[in-house]
Design a protein around this motif. Structure first.
Motif, mmCIF file in Angstrom:
data_model
loop_
_atom_site.group_PDB
_atom_site.id
_atom_site.type_symbol
_atom_site.label_atom_id
_atom_site.label_comp_id
_atom_site.label_asym_id
_atom_site.label_seq_id
_atom_site.Cartn_x
_atom_site.Cartn_y
_atom_site.Cartn_z
ATOM 1 N N ALA B 149 7.252 21.270 2.182
ATOM 2 C CA ALA B 149 6.459 21.895 3.245
ATOM 3 C C ALA B 149 6.579 21.043 4.499
ATOM 4 O O ALA B 149 6.810 19.830 4.416
ATOM 5 C CB ALA B 149 4.993 22.035 2.827
ATOM 6 N N VAL B 150 6.407 21.695 5.651
ATOM 7 C CA VAL B 150 6.588 20.993 6.933
ATOM 8 C C VAL B 150 5.579 21.469 7.969
ATOM 9 O O VAL B 150 5.036 22.566 7.871
ATOM 10 C CB VAL B 150 8.005 21.224 7.510
ATOM 11 C CG1 VAL B 150 9.061 20.589 6.636
ATOM 12 C CG2 VAL B 150 8.306 22.707 7.703
ATOM 13 N N ASP B 154 6.172 16.417 10.621
ATOM 14 C CA ASP B 154 5.739 15.927 9.308
ATOM 15 C C ASP B 154 6.233 16.826 8.186
ATOM 16 O O ASP B 154 6.262 18.044 8.324
ATOM 17 C CB ASP B 154 4.205 15.868 9.257
ATOM 18 C CG ASP B 154 3.635 14.902 10.272
ATOM 19 O OD1 ASP B 154 4.031 13.731 10.233
ATOM 20 O OD2 ASP B 154 2.816 15.326 11.115
ATOM 21 N N GLY B 155 6.552 16.209 7.062
ATOM 22 C CA GLY B 155 6.984 16.988 5.911
ATOM 23 C C GLY B 155 6.618 16.299 4.620
ATOM 24 O O GLY B 155 6.292 15.101 4.590
ATOM 25 N N GLN B 156 6.641 17.077 3.531
ATOM 26 C CA GLN B 156 6.333 16.526 2.208
ATOM 27 C C GLN B 156 7.201 17.245 1.177
ATOM 28 O O GLN B 156 7.623 18.387 1.387
ATOM 29 C CB GLN B 156 4.846 16.712 1.876
ATOM 30 C CG GLN B 156 4.482 18.143 1.556
ATOM 31 C CD GLN B 156 3.078 18.545 1.943
ATOM 32 O OE1 GLN B 156 2.392 17.863 2.677
ATOM 33 N NE2 GLN B 156 2.654 19.709 1.463
ATOM 34 N N LEU B 215 4.887 12.066 -4.406
ATOM 35 C CA LEU B 215 4.914 12.948 -3.246
ATOM 36 C C LEU B 215 5.627 12.201 -2.119
ATOM 37 O O LEU B 215 5.162 11.154 -1.675
ATOM 38 C CB LEU B 215 3.478 13.302 -2.826
ATOM 39 C CG LEU B 215 3.335 14.229 -1.619
ATOM 40 C CD1 LEU B 215 3.849 15.635 -1.941
ATOM 41 C CD2 LEU B 215 1.868 14.303 -1.171
ATOM 42 N N VAL B 217 6.624 11.716 1.596
ATOM 43 C CA VAL B 217 6.016 12.061 2.880
ATOM 44 C C VAL B 217 6.924 11.559 4.003
ATOM 45 O O VAL B 217 7.249 10.365 4.050
ATOM 46 C CB VAL B 217 4.617 11.406 3.000
ATOM 47 C CG1 VAL B 217 3.995 11.731 4.350
ATOM 48 C CG2 VAL B 217 3.701 11.869 1.871
ATOM 49 N N THR B 226 7.818 7.767 2.941
ATOM 50 C CA THR B 226 6.982 7.025 1.996
ATOM 51 C C THR B 226 6.846 7.900 0.758
ATOM 52 O O THR B 226 6.891 9.124 0.875
ATOM 53 C CB THR B 226 5.557 6.850 2.589
ATOM 54 O OG1 THR B 226 5.672 6.395 3.926
ATOM 55 C CG2 THR B 226 4.722 5.881 1.787
ATOM 56 N N LEU B 228 4.018 8.676 -2.247
ATOM 57 C CA LEU B 228 2.670 8.415 -2.735
ATOM 58 C C LEU B 228 2.638 8.835 -4.209
ATOM 59 O O LEU B 228 3.132 9.913 -4.547
ATOM 60 C CB LEU B 228 1.642 9.243 -1.966
ATOM 61 C CG LEU B 228 1.576 9.046 -0.447
ATOM 62 C CD1 LEU B 228 0.588 10.033 0.173
ATOM 63 C CD2 LEU B 228 1.167 7.624 -0.113
#
Lengths: 92, 247
Positions: B149-150, B154-156, B215, B217, B226, B228
């Motif tokens: 997702a974005v 930012d995205g993950q 996750l 990030v 990063t 998590l």
């Protein structure tokens, strides 16, 4: 005592980066979150609903471990701890 | 068995992970839900990698405002079904694979059918309502789901292995608020989409360490990535072992 706060995505924008916050000895996660919210109006709005509840979708982590929202009020922090605040994104 | 042409086409990656891994890619069926910002790079790189069947699912048509990030679609595709536009480019990129274009919007009724037979599902959707449906269908079918997702810079991303790792609802029990228009810098879905495609290639070929219970990030402003740690939740409404005892 000092607690490091790592911020991500929109919270990072609102808060302006990571924080090193001074909180009273034995402060809980909730107390720290309130302190983060007090750093600026933007930070407060990004973290809390209008009724003062923490925004439910924000993921809380304490020293690399997920903390449930319900535990935030009782979770004690210690000097040198790290808290991460991650608001997920939804686009594609 | 790979043909001589395939051996040549994929030589640079066969040199890395071997012929057997390439055969696994050739035998894999990946369903990509969403042919937008994330779906375009995921589909392009999986097609190029030689994934045997790429099934694209999306109900939308190409809009001019999509073109800053949905890189399989061009100016002349505006108004066309996204899956048709994307499938045409993928077939041109790699005629050796099968590209299946399904023009449909995923919902609770059609989800199981749309992902039927998949070895792997890629979440390239743009909303959490669809993601939660996809998560439950993936759990039910015990098919891994690669989430991405974005927003903005930012995205993950994370990889969900049913029964083994945290599922989407363990990680995100509450969906972030919807927005009428989600701002996106085009490179963000490019980066996250390629992380997802990379996970797909690793999963299929059995290479490396997946983003399982992690996750990823991405912060494009700071140019930092990063991970998590995330965990399965016993009381998760979708996969938790306690869920049947909850009302």
């Amino acid at each position: 005592m000092q607690v490091r706060v790592r911020t991500f995505a929109r919270l990072r924008e609102a808060i302006g980066g990571d924080l090193m916050l001074e909180v009273p000895e034995g402060a809980t996660m909730s107390r720290l979150l309130a302190a983060v919210g007090e750093t600026s109006e933007q930070a407060g709005e990004a973290l809390f609903e209008e009724n003062g509840d923490l925004r439910a979708y924000v993921i809380l982590m304490h020293n690399g471990r997920r903390v449930r929202r319900a535990e935030a009020g009782t979770r004690p922090l210690a000097d040198g701890d790290e808290v991460a605040l991650f608001p997920p994104v939804a686009g594609g | 068995m790979l043909t001589d042409r395939e051996l040549e086409r994929y030589r640079r990656q066969i040199a890395f992970f071997g012929e057997e891994a390439q055969e696994r890619l050739a035998n894999a069926r990946v369903v990509i839900v969403g042919a937008g910002g994330l779906g375009c790079p995921v589909a392009l790189y999986l097609a190029a990698a030689g994934v045997g069947e790429v099934r694209l699912v999306d109900g939308d048509v190409v809009d001019l405002t999509n073109l800053n990030r949905q890189v399989l679609h061009g100016d002349r595709d505006v108004g066309r079904a996204k899956v048709e536009s994307a499938a045409e480019k993928l077939r041109a990129q790699n005629p050796e694979i099968t590209v299946v274009a399904i023009r449909a919007t995923l919902d609770e009724e059609n989800a199981a059918l749309l992902v039927d037979g998949a070895d792997l599902i890629v979440d390239a959707t743009d909303n959490f309502a669809a993601r939660y449906i996809l998560n439950r269908v993936a759990l039910g079918a015990r098919v891994p789901l690669i989430h991405g997702a974005v927003r903005g810079f930012d995205g993950q991303a994370t990889t969900i292995i049913p029964g083994r790792t945290a599922c989407l609802e363990c990680i995100f029990p509450v969906a972030p608020p919807g927005e009428d228009v989600i701002p996106v810098v085009g490179t963000t879905p490019g980066i996250i989409g390629l992380v997802q495609a990379n996970e797909a290639i690793k999963y299929i070929t059995g290479t490396g360490d997946l983003l399982a219970d992690r996750l990823l990030v991405w912060d494009g402003r700071a140019a930092t990535m990063t991970t998590l740690p995330v965990n399965r939740q016993k009381d998760c409404g979708a996969c938790g072992i306690d869920r049947h005892s909850r009302r």
